[in-house]
Design a protein around this motif. Sequence first.
Motif, PDB file in Angstrom:
ATOM      1  N   SER A  10      27.138  43.545  27.071  1.00  0.00           N
ATOM      2  CA  SER A  10      28.218  43.591  26.094  1.00  0.00           C
ATOM      3  C   SER A  10      29.610  43.543  26.724  1.00  0.00           C
ATOM      4  CB  SER A  10      28.105  44.865  25.243  1.00  0.00           C
ATOM      5  OG  SER A  10      28.201  46.012  26.066  1.00  0.00           O
ATOM      6  N   VAL A  11      29.679  43.476  28.036  1.00  0.00           N
ATOM      7  CA  VAL A  11      30.960  43.521  28.724  1.00  0.00           C
ATOM      8  C   VAL A  11      31.546  42.121  28.828  1.00  0.00           C
ATOM      9  CG1 VAL A  11      32.120  44.052  30.899  1.00  0.00           C
ATOM     10  CG2 VAL A  11      30.349  45.563  30.028  1.00  0.00           C
ATOM     11  N   SER A  12      32.845  42.014  28.613  1.00  0.00           N
ATOM     12  CA  SER A  12      33.549  40.749  28.806  1.00  0.00           C
ATOM     13  C   SER A  12      34.892  41.010  29.450  1.00  0.00           C
ATOM     14  CB  SER A  12      33.734  40.017  27.468  1.00  0.00           C
ATOM     15  OG  SER A  12      34.552  40.772  26.602  1.00  0.00           O
ATOM     16  N   PHE A  13      35.368  40.033  30.198  1.00  0.00           N
ATOM     17  CA  PHE A  13      36.677  40.090  30.817  1.00  0.00           C
ATOM     18  C   PHE A  13      37.625  39.153  30.084  1.00  0.00           C
ATOM     19  CE2 PHE A  13      33.993  41.035  34.661  1.00  0.00           C
ATOM     20  CZ  PHE A  13      34.355  42.372  34.744  1.00  0.00           C
ATOM     21  N   VAL A  14      38.901  39.491  30.125  1.00  0.00           N
ATOM     22  CA  VAL A  14      39.932  38.648  29.522  1.00  0.00           C
ATOM     23  C   VAL A  14      40.750  38.030  30.651  1.00  0.00           C
ATOM     24  CG1 VAL A  14      41.982  38.576  28.051  1.00  0.00           C
ATOM     25  CG2 VAL A  14      40.062  40.074  27.453  1.00  0.00           C
ATOM     26  N   LEU A  15      40.782  36.700  30.678  1.00  0.00           N
ATOM     27  CA  LEU A  15      41.566  35.978  31.679  1.00  0.00           C
ATOM     28  C   LEU A  15      43.006  35.876  31.181  1.00  0.00           C
ATOM     29  CD1 LEU A  15      38.945  33.189  32.496  1.00  0.00           C
ATOM     30  CD2 LEU A  15      39.374  35.316  33.754  1.00  0.00           C
ATOM     31  N   ALA A  16      43.824  36.836  31.591  1.00  0.00           N
ATOM     32  CA  ALA A  16      45.154  37.012  30.997  1.00  0.00           C
ATOM     33  C   ALA A  16      46.141  35.922  31.383  1.00  0.00           C
ATOM     34  CB  ALA A  16      45.718  38.374  31.403  1.00  0.00           C
ATOM     35  N   ALA A  17      45.908  35.210  32.492  1.00  0.00           N
ATOM     36  CA  ALA A  17      46.884  34.224  32.957  1.00  0.00           C
ATOM     37  C   ALA A  17      47.036  33.048  31.996  1.00  0.00           C
ATOM     38  CB  ALA A  17      46.496  33.712  34.341  1.00  0.00           C
ATOM     39  N   TYR A  18      46.038  32.846  31.111  1.00  0.00           N
ATOM     40  CA  TYR A  18      46.144  31.742  30.146  1.00  0.00           C
ATOM     41  C   TYR A  18      47.228  32.003  29.107  1.00  0.00           C
ATOM     42  CZ  TYR A  18      41.850  29.633  31.893  1.00  0.00           C
ATOM     43  OH  TYR A  18      40.917  29.024  32.685  1.00  0.00           O
ATOM     44  N   GLU A  92      38.218  35.238  26.581  1.00  0.00           N
ATOM     45  CA  GLU A  92      37.206  36.173  27.080  1.00  0.00           C
ATOM     46  C   GLU A  92      36.093  35.428  27.807  1.00  0.00           C
ATOM     47  OE1 GLU A  92      35.648  38.849  24.240  1.00  0.00           O
ATOM     48  OE2 GLU A  92      37.587  39.694  23.662  1.00  0.00           O
ATOM     49  N   VAL A  93      35.589  36.077  28.842  1.00  0.00           N
ATOM     50  CA  VAL A  93      34.446  35.567  29.597  1.00  0.00           C
ATOM     51  C   VAL A  93      33.466  36.713  29.776  1.00  0.00           C
ATOM     52  CG1 VAL A  93      33.658  34.489  31.728  1.00  0.00           C
ATOM     53  CG2 VAL A  93      35.922  33.957  30.851  1.00  0.00           C
ATOM     54  N   THR A  94      32.213  36.495  29.425  1.00  0.00           N
ATOM     55  CA  THR A  94      31.212  37.555  29.565  1.00  0.00           C
ATOM     56  C   THR A  94      30.956  37.846  31.031  1.00  0.00           C
ATOM     57  OG1 THR A  94      29.374  35.977  29.514  1.00  0.00           O
ATOM     58  CG2 THR A  94      30.105  36.912  27.398  1.00  0.00           C
ATOM     59  N   LEU A  95      30.484  39.043  31.310  1.00  0.00           N
ATOM     60  CA  LEU A  95      30.232  39.462  32.680  1.00  0.00           C
ATOM     61  C   LEU A  95      29.251  38.538  33.415  1.00  0.00           C
ATOM     62  CD1 LEU A  95      30.854  41.635  34.794  1.00  0.00           C
ATOM     63  CD2 LEU A  95      28.929  42.934  33.919  1.00  0.00           C
ATOM     64  N   PRO A  96      28.110  38.158  32.797  1.00  0.00           N
ATOM     65  CA  PRO A  96      27.196  37.251  33.508  1.00  0.00           C
ATOM     66  C   PRO A  96      27.852  35.927  33.889  1.00  0.00           C
ATOM     67  CG  PRO A  96      26.083  38.247  31.636  1.00  0.00           C
ATOM     68  CD  PRO A  96      27.522  38.616  31.513  1.00  0.00           C
ATOM     69  N   TRP A  97      28.652  35.345  32.963  1.00  0.00           N
ATOM     70  CA  TRP A  97      29.315  34.071  33.268  1.00  0.00           C
ATOM     71  C   TRP A  97      30.349  34.249  34.372  1.00  0.00           C
ATOM     72  CZ3 TRP A  97      27.676  29.448  32.400  1.00  0.00           C
ATOM     73  CH2 TRP A  97      26.858  29.180  31.294  1.00  0.00           C
ATOM     74  N   CYS A  98      31.029  35.379  34.358  1.00  0.00           N
ATOM     75  CA  CYS A  98      32.027  35.665  35.394  1.00  0.00           C
ATOM     76  C   CYS A  98      31.345  35.772  36.763  1.00  0.00           C
ATOM     77  CB  CYS A  98      32.756  36.963  35.058  1.00  0.00           C
ATOM     78  SG  CYS A  98      34.526  36.943  35.453  1.00  0.00           S
ATOM     79  N   PHE A  99      30.241  36.496  36.801  1.00  0.00           N
ATOM     80  CA  PHE A  99      29.504  36.627  38.053  1.00  0.00           C
ATOM     81  C   PHE A  99      28.933  35.281  38.508  1.00  0.00           C
ATOM     82  CE2 PHE A  99      28.413  41.417  37.565  1.00  0.00           C
ATOM     83  CZ  PHE A  99      29.697  41.728  37.984  1.00  0.00           C
ATOM     84  N   LEU A 100      28.473  34.477  37.549  1.00  0.00           N
ATOM     85  CA  LEU A 100      27.917  33.165  37.894  1.00  0.00           C
ATOM     86  C   LEU A 100      28.988  32.279  38.515  1.00  0.00           C
ATOM     87  CD1 LEU A 100      25.573  31.145  37.825  1.00  0.00           C
ATOM     88  CD2 LEU A 100      26.301  30.509  35.508  1.00  0.00           C
ATOM     89  N   GLN A 101      30.187  32.287  37.936  1.00  0.00           N
ATOM     90  CA  GLN A 101      31.271  31.483  38.500  1.00  0.00           C
ATOM     91  C   GLN A 101      31.619  31.952  39.905  1.00  0.00           C
ATOM     92  OE1 GLN A 101      35.392  31.949  37.174  1.00  0.00           O
ATOM     93  NE2 GLN A 101      35.527  29.730  36.955  1.00  0.00           N
ATOM     94  N   TYR A 178      40.538  32.386  36.516  1.00  0.00           N
ATOM     95  CA  TYR A 178      39.119  32.359  36.868  1.00  0.00           C
ATOM     96  C   TYR A 178      38.726  33.743  37.366  1.00  0.00           C
ATOM     97  CZ  TYR A 178      40.557  32.049  41.781  1.00  0.00           C
ATOM     98  OH  TYR A 178      41.110  32.303  43.014  1.00  0.00           O
ATOM     99  N   CYS A 179      37.433  33.951  37.573  1.00  0.00           N
ATOM    100  CA  CYS A 179      36.918  35.262  37.962  1.00  0.00           C
ATOM    101  C   CYS A 179      37.015  35.443  39.475  1.00  0.00           C
ATOM    102  CB  CYS A 179      35.475  35.418  37.490  1.00  0.00           C
ATOM    103  SG  CYS A 179      35.289  35.361  35.692  1.00  0.00           S
ATOM    104  N   ASP A 180      38.037  36.129  39.888  1.00  0.00           N
ATOM    105  CA  ASP A 180      38.260  36.399  41.300  1.00  0.00           C
ATOM    106  C   ASP A 180      37.648  37.750  41.662  1.00  0.00           C
ATOM    107  OD1 ASP A 180      40.301  37.813  43.428  1.00  0.00           O
ATOM    108  OD2 ASP A 180      39.965  35.702  43.874  1.00  0.00           O
ATOM    109  N   HIS A 181      36.885  37.786  42.740  1.00  0.00           N
ATOM    110  CA  HIS A 181      36.143  39.013  43.055  1.00  0.00           C
ATOM    111  C   HIS A 181      37.070  40.189  43.363  1.00  0.00           C
ATOM    112  CE1 HIS A 181      37.018  38.566  47.342  1.00  0.00           C
ATOM    113  NE2 HIS A 181      36.444  39.740  47.529  1.00  0.00           N
ATOM    114  N   GLN A 182      38.213  39.940  43.992  1.00  0.00           N
ATOM    115  CA  GLN A 182      39.125  41.029  44.314  1.00  0.00           C
ATOM    116  C   GLN A 182      39.681  41.680  43.048  1.00  0.00           C
ATOM    117  OE1 GLN A 182      41.997  39.098  46.855  1.00  0.00           O
ATOM    118  NE2 GLN A 182      40.750  39.372  48.679  1.00  0.00           N
TER     119      GLN A 182
END
Length: 311
Positions: A10-18, A92-101, A178-182
């Motif tokens: 159920s977790v998602s991240f928001v890519l705020a730079a857009y 928004e990007v779901t956690l699995p998609w973020c990890f996949l990227q 994009y999903c940056d690990h740092q």
Amino acid sequence: MQKIGNSSESVSFVLAAYGNVGAFKYPYFIIILFWYVSICVANTVLIVVIHVDRRLHEPMYILLSNLCVNEINASTALYPLLLSQMFSDSHEVTLPWCFLQMCCMYISASAEFCSLTAMAYDRYIAICHPFSYNVIMNTERVGMLILLVWIFSFVSFLLSFSFIFGLRFCGNIIDNVYCDHQLIIRLSCSVPIQSSISMIFFTLLSIFMPFNLISISYLKILRVCRKTSTENKQKAVTTCTPQIVSVSNLFVGCIFHSIDFSLLAPQIPDEVRIILPMYLLICQPMLTPFMYGFNLPKIRQACKMLLFKRK
């Protein structure tokens, strides 16, 4: 944001730079789409040319074909998400998609350096041990070398960043496109000790070690070329220059990626802060087919035959 234990569905991240794109999203979308399609077309053409022309069924060109495959993989890890988020309202990007990227991007980065290491080794054997070349660099061994590149890249990623999969997150705003690990690690509820050494370990394993092997190979090639004829020197320069340019470009890209632009945010524009860390995925995938396509005579001739072949 919902806190989780073992479940992350159920977790998602928001890519705020857009949020800074605004009215420029339409021209940005067209530019990004054009660049991504161009990368795929240029690398695919080179792969097809190498596959179709039997004269190019040599270790160096087979390794080059694998490098082009990696350029497409790396670009696909980034550009489709950029395009899909351009017209999104939530970003928004779901956690699995973020990890996949993240997984695809870092595996591709490791595979890039390892592929160039394999190509440098191929040139070392061809120039320094020409009489043993057909024995050492046969088709079976080249296939095993390519397989080893991908296995090593996948394992190095898991050893470096697998701890991120088990983290719990107390924030969901990623100030990037994009999903940056740092940035993902900074959102975790408790920063583990692995986070401080993960990037160092990955850099040593997937960048520093291949870079040293490449440097050793070309130093030995340079030593041998100094004692050969002018014609052989020219051949060595022709085949080695694209790889040297690629490695140099990767080195520059790694410097940009390692800089923490959040500390410099007040001094630099948002566009520069976003684009420079992606330098490798912008320039390298297009540099590879054009450098090799225009600089290697056999590739150039094969392209002409494929494009202008008369029935």
